[in-house]
Scaffold this motif. Structure first.
Motif, short mmCIF file in Angstrom:
data_model
loop_
_atom_site.label_atom_id
_atom_site.label_comp_id
_atom_site.label_asym_id
_atom_site.label_seq_id
_atom_site.Cartn_x
_atom_site.Cartn_y
_atom_site.Cartn_z
N LEU A 212 43.50 39.32 62.11
CA LEU A 212 43.00 38.80 60.84
C LEU A 212 41.54 39.21 60.65
O LEU A 212 40.75 39.17 61.59
CB LEU A 212 43.12 37.28 60.81
CG LEU A 212 44.53 36.72 61.05
CD1 LEU A 212 44.52 35.21 61.00
CD2 LEU A 212 45.52 37.28 60.03
N HIS A 213 41.18 39.57 59.43
CA HIS A 213 39.84 40.03 59.12
C HIS A 213 39.00 38.88 58.54
O HIS A 213 39.52 38.01 57.84
CB HIS A 213 39.89 41.18 58.11
CG HIS A 213 40.62 42.39 58.63
ND1 HIS A 213 40.42 43.66 58.12
CD2 HIS A 213 41.54 42.53 59.63
CE1 HIS A 213 41.18 44.52 58.78
NE2 HIS A 213 41.88 43.86 59.67
N GLU A 214 37.70 38.94 58.78
CA GLU A 214 36.78 37.94 58.24
C GLU A 214 36.71 38.07 56.72
O GLU A 214 36.66 39.18 56.18
CB GLU A 214 35.39 38.11 58.84
CG GLU A 214 34.40 37.06 58.40
CD GLU A 214 33.03 37.27 59.02
OE1 GLU A 214 32.10 36.51 58.70
OE2 GLU A 214 32.88 38.22 59.82
N GLN A 215 36.71 36.94 56.02
CA GLN A 215 36.68 36.93 54.58
C GLN A 215 35.31 36.52 54.05
O GLN A 215 34.42 36.15 54.82
CB GLN A 215 37.77 36.01 54.02
CG GLN A 215 37.66 34.55 54.45
CD GLN A 215 38.28 34.27 55.78
OE1 GLN A 215 37.76 34.68 56.80
NE2 GLN A 215 39.38 33.55 55.80
N ILE A 216 35.14 36.56 52.75
CA ILE A 216 33.92 36.07 52.11
C ILE A 216 34.19 34.65 51.65
O ILE A 216 34.94 34.41 50.72
CB ILE A 216 33.50 36.95 50.92
CG1 ILE A 216 33.19 38.36 51.40
CG2 ILE A 216 32.30 36.36 50.21
CD1 ILE A 216 32.82 39.33 50.30
N TRP A 312 23.91 45.26 51.56
CA TRP A 312 25.23 44.84 52.02
C TRP A 312 25.71 43.70 51.13
O TRP A 312 24.96 42.75 50.87
CB TRP A 312 25.19 44.38 53.47
CG TRP A 312 26.58 44.25 54.04
CD1 TRP A 312 27.26 43.10 54.32
CD2 TRP A 312 27.48 45.33 54.32
NE1 TRP A 312 28.52 43.40 54.78
CE2 TRP A 312 28.69 44.77 54.80
CE3 TRP A 312 27.39 46.71 54.23
CZ2 TRP A 312 29.78 45.54 55.16
CZ3 TRP A 312 28.49 47.48 54.59
CH2 TRP A 312 29.67 46.88 55.06
N PRO A 313 26.98 43.75 50.64
CA PRO A 313 27.47 42.71 49.73
C PRO A 313 27.69 41.39 50.46
O PRO A 313 28.25 41.35 51.55
CB PRO A 313 28.80 43.29 49.23
CG PRO A 313 29.22 44.26 50.29
CD PRO A 313 27.97 44.82 50.87
N ARG A 314 27.27 40.28 49.83
CA ARG A 314 27.39 38.97 50.45
C ARG A 314 28.30 38.02 49.68
O ARG A 314 28.91 37.15 50.27
CB ARG A 314 26.00 38.33 50.60
CG ARG A 314 25.03 39.15 51.46
CD ARG A 314 25.51 39.28 52.90
NE ARG A 314 25.68 37.99 53.52
CZ ARG A 314 24.70 37.31 54.11
NH1 ARG A 314 23.49 37.83 54.19
NH2 ARG A 314 24.94 36.14 54.65
N ASN A 315 28.38 38.15 48.35
CA ASN A 315 29.24 37.25 47.58
C ASN A 315 29.23 37.67 46.11
O ASN A 315 28.48 38.56 45.71
CB ASN A 315 28.79 35.79 47.71
CG ASN A 315 29.96 34.81 47.67
OD1 ASN A 315 30.95 35.04 46.96
ND2 ASN A 315 29.89 33.74 48.44
N ILE A 316 30.09 36.99 45.33
CA ILE A 316 30.15 37.16 43.87
C ILE A 316 29.66 35.88 43.22
O ILE A 316 29.98 34.78 43.69
CB ILE A 316 31.59 37.46 43.41
CG1 ILE A 316 32.08 38.80 43.96
CG2 ILE A 316 31.69 37.45 41.89
CD1 ILE A 316 31.52 40.01 43.27
N TRP A 317 28.90 36.00 42.15
CA TRP A 317 28.36 34.84 41.46
C TRP A 317 28.71 34.91 39.98
O TRP A 317 28.55 35.95 39.34
CB TRP A 317 26.84 34.78 41.65
CG TRP A 317 26.13 33.74 40.84
CD1 TRP A 317 25.19 33.95 39.87
CD2 TRP A 317 26.29 32.32 40.93
NE1 TRP A 317 24.76 32.77 39.37
CE2 TRP A 317 25.41 31.73 39.99
CE3 TRP A 317 27.08 31.49 41.71
CZ2 TRP A 317 25.31 30.36 39.82
CZ3 TRP A 317 26.99 30.11 41.53
CH2 TRP A 317 26.11 29.57 40.60
#
Length: 388
Positions: A212-216, A312-317
């Motif tokens: 399993l991969h880490e998600q945001i 580096w992408p961290r999240n969507i707002w």
């Protein structure tokens, strides 16, 4: 003698629902009626979903000084505009933290904290945390059967069982045979119930839960938790876990031929994927956001090509803006693809040892201190009665 005038119940409810959690925590001690109303599950649920309870950016910043770790959780304003430095309101600070690993969440305003020791208590493997109410609830230890493998890693999930109305924590421990080749990993799974304050072991009949991969953020939605579990040809594969039936499953992700990098996340009330071919490269990286529809089909809803330096992408707002960490300076910035404006969020992250987490967060009144809960309510009511 002046008689007391009571607000009509509907007016009182409307007023209280508009207040922030900080005010409600004070007001619930005014009288027994207000305490019962503010702590009732129905009020907690409606307050969390109320239109005045806006989603805001919560930045959890881990810093290290004098051989100690501290985590400051800062809530930013609901509106962030160009040219105005966002005011950082520290909602909770976890001090003297040791061996800290990660924060998983939020789900209904709750977080799962991994490997934290708070104050003078012994080391805690896992704990539930509500920054709004400042409740911290260490989970009891879980026993795993001994495994003939040298190495292991962990995956965690926090969710809500819609049938039993109970918060649950899933712990997947994957054991690997060190440097050996040709040996399949072995997955051991346990699930925690907040209502029972106990763990139980599961026997997963699902091979993909070992990769399993880490998600945001937390990818929990409507009773189900999701992980990206790799890809087959051009199609991403997604593993799911139903918090009610406690069963694993699989759904198909989007068909994206050129994507080399992808992270599962939530966009509003939908499961989404952030994908890129060359993430982090200045002026070149292109990020696409794909959203899953109710019929488990995927639609591309957003494309962002940030005109910024290495990042580096961290999240969507707010569905279309992105939070990036500038690689060279470790600054957090908000990028608006429509105006191409870059807004400094005012965080200087530790370049060497520090870590940070960026969440879309709504304040929550959910109580996690379930042990002796009735006794605690009796004590509060007694204090209220004695104050009159």
């Amino acid at each position: 003698m002046v008689s007391r005038r009571h607000l009509p119940e509907d007016v009182l409810m409307d007023v209280l629902l508009r207040l922030p959690v900080e005010s409600l925590l004070r007001f619930k001690c005014l009288c027994k009626h207000w305490y019962a109303l503010i702590t009732s599950p129905s009020f907690v649920e409606v307050h969390f979903s109320h239109k005045r309870n806006h989603a805001r950016l919560l930045i959890c910043n881990l810093t290290i000084s004098d051989k100690s770790m501290n985590i400051a959780s800062s809530l930013l304003p609901a509106k962030i505009v160009q040219g105005v430095s966002p005011v950082q309101k520290i909602v909770h600070q976890l001090q003297r933290v040791t061996d800290f690993m990660s924060i998983i969440g939020p789900v209904d305003g709750l977080f799962l904290v991994e490997n934290a020791a708070i104050f003078d208590e012994d080391d805690v493997s896992l704990a539930l945390w509500n920054p709004s109410t400042r409740e911290f609830w260490p989970l009891p230890p879980v026993s795993f059967e001994p495994q003939p493998f040298k190495d292991h890693d962990n995956q965690f999930a926090l969710g809500f069982d819609l049938l039993t109305r109970d918060y649950k924590v899933l712990w997947i421990r994957t054991f690997w045979d060190g440097w050996g080749l040709g040996v399949s990993p072995n997955c051991v799974v346990s699930i925690y119930s907040l209502g029972n304050n106990s763990w139980k072991n599961l026997r997963p009949d699902f091979p993909y839960c070992c990769n399993l991969h880490e998600q945001i953020g937390a990818t929990y939605l409507n009773g189900v938790y999701y992980w990206l579990s790799g890809r087959l040809d051009n199609i991403f594969r997604i593993c799911s876990f139903d918090m009610g039936s406690e069963q694993f499953g699989e759904i198909q992700g989007p068909d994206i031929p050129k994507a080399q990098w992808g992270k599962l996340m939530l966009r509003g009330e939908s499961l989404a994927m952030l994908v890129a071919d060359n993430p982090g490269i200045p002026m070149i990286s292109i990020y696409d956001v794909w959203v899953m529809n109710q019929e488990v089909s995927w639609t591309k809803v957003l494309r962002v090509q940030p005109q910024i330096v290495a990042h580096w992408p961290r999240n969507i707002w707010e569905d279309d803006k992105m939070i990036f960490e500038i690689t060279e300076t470790s600054q957090l910035v908000l990028y608006d693809p429509t105006t191409r404006q870059v807004i400094d969020l005012g965080f200087q992250l530790d370049l060497i040892m520090g870590r940070s987490w960026v969440f879309n967060y709504k304040e929550s009144l959910v109580q996690i201190n379930r042990i002796n809960d009735s006794q605690g309510k009796d004590n509060v009511v007694l204090q209220i009665e004695q104050s009159y």
